[in-house]
Design a protein around this motif. Structure first.
Motif, PDB file in Angstrom:
ATOM      1  N   GLY A   2       0.750  -1.210   0.048  1.00 21.52           N
ATOM      2  CA  GLY A   2       0.115   0.012  -0.136  1.00 21.52           C
ATOM      3  C   GLY A   2       0.789   1.245  -0.072  1.00 21.52           C
ATOM      4  O   GLY A   2       0.208   2.346   0.087  1.00 21.52           O
ATOM      5  N   SER A   3       2.175   1.050  -0.029  1.00 27.53           N
ATOM      6  CA  SER A   3       3.068   2.322   0.114  1.00 27.53           C
ATOM      7  C   SER A   3       4.046   2.592  -1.349  1.00 27.53           C
ATOM      8  O   SER A   3       4.414   1.547  -1.813  1.00 27.53           O
ATOM      9  CB  SER A   3       4.075   1.953   1.220  1.00 27.53           C
ATOM     10  N   THR A   4       4.326   3.662  -1.581  1.00 28.20           N
ATOM     11  CA  THR A   4       5.057   3.967  -2.621  1.00 28.20           C
ATOM     12  C   THR A   4       6.501   4.328  -2.133  1.00 28.20           C
ATOM     13  O   THR A   4       7.408   4.606  -2.840  1.00 28.20           O
ATOM     14  CB  THR A   4       4.557   4.990  -3.565  1.00 28.20           C
ATOM     15  N   GLU A   5       6.608   4.431  -0.847  1.00 26.89           N
ATOM     16  CA  GLU A   5       7.666   4.879   0.082  1.00 26.89           C
ATOM     17  C   GLU A   5       9.124   3.925  -0.333  1.00 26.89           C
ATOM     18  O   GLU A   5       9.960   4.447  -0.570  1.00 26.89           O
ATOM     19  CB  GLU A   5       7.556   4.550   1.400  1.00 26.89           C
ATOM     20  N   PHE A   6       8.878   2.771  -0.905  1.00 33.08           N
ATOM     21  CA  PHE A   6       9.978   1.940  -1.065  1.00 33.08           C
ATOM     22  C   PHE A   6      10.233   1.652  -2.451  1.00 33.08           C
ATOM     23  O   PHE A   6      10.910   0.654  -2.830  1.00 33.08           O
ATOM     24  CB  PHE A   6       9.628   0.563  -0.227  1.00 33.08           C
ATOM     25  N   LEU A   7       9.319   2.521  -3.280  1.00 34.02           N
ATOM     26  CA  LEU A   7       9.472   2.019  -4.829  1.00 34.02           C
ATOM     27  C   LEU A   7      10.898   1.860  -5.157  1.00 34.02           C
ATOM     28  O   LEU A   7      11.219   1.038  -6.014  1.00 34.02           O
ATOM     29  CB  LEU A   7       8.658   3.048  -5.484  1.00 34.02           C
TER      30      LEU A   7
END
Length: 163
Positions: free
Chosen positions: A107-112
């Protein structure tokens, strides 16, 4: 005379020749885990691929399966989980195994940006559509079939004419 091969190399070749497509779904949210497992199984059944889909509720649980000798064709990993993250597990896996495919579902783009350092086949954002999941699985199956074909050629005995 046959030269014994290290077990790690044999393991990779044996895994490559196996026709069973093994999927591990590692997701800490029970409903999402069950839904992803059901979707993966349905997609693979529709594609007529012999498969197993195994659920894991944490990176530690999946790690224990690896330690017990489990092998997978594809890991569907949530990134943000309590305890060890899916990203940390993927990084550790890549240090010892370059053959297992990784599909991040989060659910997160933080680690893309960090996610691509472990060479995943794809990075899907929740909620995951069936179409996106199917496309990711089809992509991996193409890569998996290429690996099977190459491994079979490598393992095929070659006859060298006597001089």
């Amino acid at each position: 005379m046959q030269i014994p091969m290290p077990s790690a190399i044999m393991s990779v070749k044996e895994r490559a020749v196996s026709r069973m497509y093994r999927v591990a779904v590692c997701e800490d949210e029970k409903n999402l885990r069950e839904d992803l497992c059901a979707q993966c199984a349905a997609i693979l059944s529709e594609l007529q691929v012999e498969h197993t889909v195994t659920p894991y509720s944490s990176a530690e649980e999946l790690e224990a399966a690896f330690s017990a000798g489990a092998e997978f064709s594809l890991l569907c990993l949530d990134i943000l989980m309590d305890g060890k993250t899916g990203m940390k597990l993927a990084q550790e896996l890549r240090e010892r195994d370059d053959r297992t495919s990784i599909l991040f579902i989060t659910g997160s783009t933080e680690f893309l940006k960090d996610g691509y350092s472990v060479r995943p086949i794809q990075y899907l954002l929740k909620p995951v559509s069936r179409e996106d999941l199917e496309q990711a699985i089809k992509t991996d199956l193409r890569l998996y079939q290429d690996l099977l074909t190459k491994a079979k050629k490598l393992l095929k005995p070659t006859v060298v004419p006597a001089e």
